[in-house]
Design a protein around this motif. Structure first.
Motif, mmCIF file in Angstrom:
data_model
loop_
_atom_site.group_PDB
_atom_site.id
_atom_site.type_symbol
_atom_site.label_atom_id
_atom_site.label_comp_id
_atom_site.label_asym_id
_atom_site.label_seq_id
_atom_site.Cartn_x
_atom_site.Cartn_y
_atom_site.Cartn_z
ATOM 1 N N ALA A 4 0.837 -1.197 0.000
ATOM 2 C CA ALA A 4 0.000 0.000 0.000
ATOM 3 C C ALA A 4 0.871 1.245 0.000
ATOM 4 O O ALA A 4 1.716 1.419 0.858
ATOM 5 C CB ALA A 4 -0.904 -0.007 1.230
ATOM 6 N N LEU A 5 0.658 2.106 -0.972
ATOM 7 C CA LEU A 5 1.432 3.325 -1.078
ATOM 8 C C LEU A 5 0.617 4.488 -0.537
ATOM 9 O O LEU A 5 -0.468 4.779 -1.018
ATOM 10 C CB LEU A 5 1.803 3.596 -2.540
ATOM 11 N N VAL A 6 1.137 5.154 0.477
ATOM 12 C CA VAL A 6 0.428 6.241 1.127
ATOM 13 C C VAL A 6 1.332 7.461 1.141
ATOM 14 O O VAL A 6 2.457 7.395 1.605
ATOM 15 C CB VAL A 6 0.054 5.876 2.575
ATOM 16 N N THR A 7 0.831 8.590 0.648
ATOM 17 C CA THR A 7 1.662 9.782 0.636
ATOM 18 C C THR A 7 1.151 10.854 1.562
ATOM 19 O O THR A 7 1.921 11.606 2.141
ATOM 20 C CB THR A 7 1.719 10.398 -0.780
ATOM 21 N N ALA A 8 -0.155 10.989 1.698
ATOM 22 C CA ALA A 8 -0.711 12.079 2.482
ATOM 23 C C ALA A 8 -1.362 11.546 3.735
ATOM 24 O O ALA A 8 -1.439 10.360 3.956
ATOM 25 C CB ALA A 8 -1.726 12.871 1.649
ATOM 26 N N ALA A 9 -1.835 12.481 4.577
ATOM 27 C CA ALA A 9 -2.405 12.082 5.855
ATOM 28 C C ALA A 9 -3.210 13.221 6.423
ATOM 29 O O ALA A 9 -3.270 14.302 5.865
ATOM 30 C CB ALA A 9 -1.286 11.708 6.820
ATOM 31 N N VAL A 55 -11.499 2.640 7.672
ATOM 32 C CA VAL A 55 -10.504 3.554 7.115
ATOM 33 C C VAL A 55 -9.628 4.100 8.233
ATOM 34 O O VAL A 55 -10.127 4.541 9.269
ATOM 35 C CB VAL A 55 -11.182 4.721 6.360
ATOM 36 N N TYR A 56 -8.318 4.077 8.006
ATOM 37 C CA TYR A 56 -7.351 4.596 8.969
ATOM 38 C C TYR A 56 -6.636 5.809 8.379
ATOM 39 O O TYR A 56 -6.073 5.737 7.289
ATOM 40 C CB TYR A 56 -6.322 3.509 9.327
ATOM 41 N N HIS A 57 -6.671 6.924 9.125
ATOM 42 C CA HIS A 57 -6.037 8.171 8.697
ATOM 43 C C HIS A 57 -4.754 8.369 9.499
ATOM 44 O O HIS A 57 -4.725 8.125 10.711
ATOM 45 C CB HIS A 57 -6.971 9.355 8.939
ATOM 46 N N ASN A 88 -4.449 8.579 -1.989
ATOM 47 C CA ASN A 88 -3.369 8.138 -1.104
ATOM 48 C C ASN A 88 -3.360 8.828 0.251
ATOM 49 O O ASN A 88 -2.301 9.084 0.827
ATOM 50 C CB ASN A 88 -2.005 8.352 -1.790
ATOM 51 N N THR A 89 -4.523 9.131 0.800
ATOM 52 C CA THR A 89 -4.568 9.806 2.099
ATOM 53 C C THR A 89 -4.819 8.854 3.257
ATOM 54 O O THR A 89 -4.739 9.260 4.407
ATOM 55 C CB THR A 89 -5.679 10.874 2.128
ATOM 56 N N ALA A 90 -5.139 7.603 2.979
ATOM 57 C CA ALA A 90 -5.485 6.671 4.041
ATOM 58 C C ALA A 90 -5.426 5.256 3.495
ATOM 59 O O ALA A 90 -5.374 5.049 2.280
ATOM 60 C CB ALA A 90 -6.875 6.975 4.577
ATOM 61 N N PHE A 91 -5.436 4.281 4.404
ATOM 62 C CA PHE A 91 -5.572 2.904 3.949
ATOM 63 C C PHE A 91 -6.860 2.321 4.513
ATOM 64 O O PHE A 91 -7.352 2.734 5.563
ATOM 65 C CB PHE A 91 -4.352 2.050 4.314
ATOM 66 N N THR A 92 -7.415 1.361 3.800
ATOM 67 C CA THR A 92 -8.739 0.826 4.085
ATOM 68 C C THR A 92 -8.683 -0.686 4.220
ATOM 69 O O THR A 92 -8.009 -1.357 3.450
ATOM 70 C CB THR A 92 -9.718 1.195 2.947
ATOM 71 N N VAL A 93 -9.398 -1.205 5.210
ATOM 72 C CA VAL A 93 -9.532 -2.646 5.392
ATOM 73 C C VAL A 93 -10.991 -3.016 5.181
ATOM 74 O O VAL A 93 -11.882 -2.423 5.790
ATOM 75 C CB VAL A 93 -9.077 -3.085 6.796
ATOM 76 N N ILE A 132 -1.566 6.758 13.992
ATOM 77 C CA ILE A 132 -2.937 6.699 13.492
ATOM 78 C C ILE A 132 -3.741 7.756 14.239
ATOM 79 O O ILE A 132 -3.960 7.662 15.441
ATOM 80 C CB ILE A 132 -3.555 5.311 13.709
ATOM 81 N N ALA A 133 -4.148 8.794 13.511
ATOM 82 C CA ALA A 133 -4.846 9.919 14.123
ATOM 83 C C ALA A 133 -6.348 9.690 14.202
ATOM 84 O O ALA A 133 -7.019 10.236 15.087
ATOM 85 C CB ALA A 133 -4.559 11.201 13.341
ATOM 86 N N GLU A 134 -6.878 8.900 13.278
ATOM 87 C CA GLU A 134 -8.323 8.700 13.240
ATOM 88 C C GLU A 134 -8.624 7.384 12.546
ATOM 89 O O GLU A 134 -7.925 6.982 11.613
ATOM 90 C CB GLU A 134 -8.992 9.861 12.504
ATOM 91 N N ALA A 135 -9.656 6.713 13.003
ATOM 92 C CA ALA A 135 -10.107 5.475 12.371
ATOM 93 C C ALA A 135 -11.619 5.482 12.292
ATOM 94 O O ALA A 135 -12.300 5.798 13.268
ATOM 95 C CB ALA A 135 -9.619 4.260 13.157
ATOM 96 N N ASP A 136 -12.151 5.157 11.125
ATOM 97 C CA ASP A 136 -13.594 5.117 10.898
ATOM 98 C C ASP A 136 -14.022 3.665 10.702
ATOM 99 O O ASP A 136 -13.501 2.968 9.832
ATOM 100 C CB ASP A 136 -13.966 5.921 9.646
#
Length: 216
Positions: free
Chosen positions: A13-18, A205-207, A61-66, A104-108
């Motif tokens: 998973a490639l993540v650049t922003a947050a 979703v994890y931010h 690319n602002t978050a990753f999702t499960v 991890i600042a926030e998780a939905d």
């Protein structure tokens, strides 16, 4: 576990922003200019049997999702006595650009609940780094009667964020749980709670927040 091979071998998973992170001085730290890579080392638990969980990255690319397809806890009726609680632990290998660390600042979280009057459901998540005693945990409760989609958001203040250690590689663990309690509901009636949906289109979703390591 087979699901570990499914995710760990196929997902980089490639993540650049947050989520922009406040520094203690009140300023902002921009996400690092280089992409980070997230590999799922293992995925284990009764809520994520082999082949039923997948990890992806948002288009920006602002978050990753499960996404889960078989994450269901239930009680009542002919339910298995052990089915009242399901859990899933993700073990992530996160490669961060030099000079930066993350949290991890926030998780939905989202799912569906069908709870009889008198029953209740609980969704819980904990976050910690390998080898660290510092754990962040959040719990959300849902009373019956309820027959609807549910959503919960874990938000952590800057001062309470659990940061990855600078300069060392430590796997990040996310342990989630869904639990249903029969309470005073009729034993013959089924109550259940999922962290997926009837159409499989429910995801978590994890931010991420960023800061520079000391000495950068």
């Amino acid at each position: 576990m087979a699901s570990g091979l499914l995710l760990g071998g196929a997902v980089a998973a490639l993540v650049t922003a947050a989520v922009p992170a406040h520094t203690p001085s009140g300023g902002f730290v921009d996400p690092p200019p280089d992409k980070i890579v997230i590999n799922v080392a293992t995925v284990n638990g009764s809520g994520c049997p082999a082949g039923t969980a997948a990890v992806a990255v948002s288009e920006d690319n602002t978050a990753f999702t499960v996404t889960y397809s078989d994450y269901l806890a239930q009680v009542g009726g002919n339910s298995d006595p052990t089915a009242f609680r399901k859990n899933c632990q993700l073990n992530l290998i996160v490669h961060v650009p030099q000079g930066f660390t993350y949290a991890i600042a926030e998780a939905d979280y989202r799912g569906f609940a069908s709870l009889q009057a008198g029953a209740s459901g609980v969704q819980r998540a904990s976050y910690y780094f390998q080898g660290s005693s510092q754990t962040a945990a959040k719990t959300h409760s849902f009373p019956g009667a309820l027959n609807d989609n549910w959503q919960a958001t874990d938000t952590t203040d800057w001062a309470q964020l659990v940061w990855a250690p600078c300069g060392v590689q430590r796997n990040f663990n996310i342990n989630t749980e869904v639990r249903v309690n029969a309470g005073t509901s009729s034993p013959s009636k089924v109550s259940f709670m999922t962290m997926d949906s009837t159409d499989g289109d429910i995801s978590t979703v994890y931010h991420m927040a960023w800061k520079e390591c000391p000495g950068k």
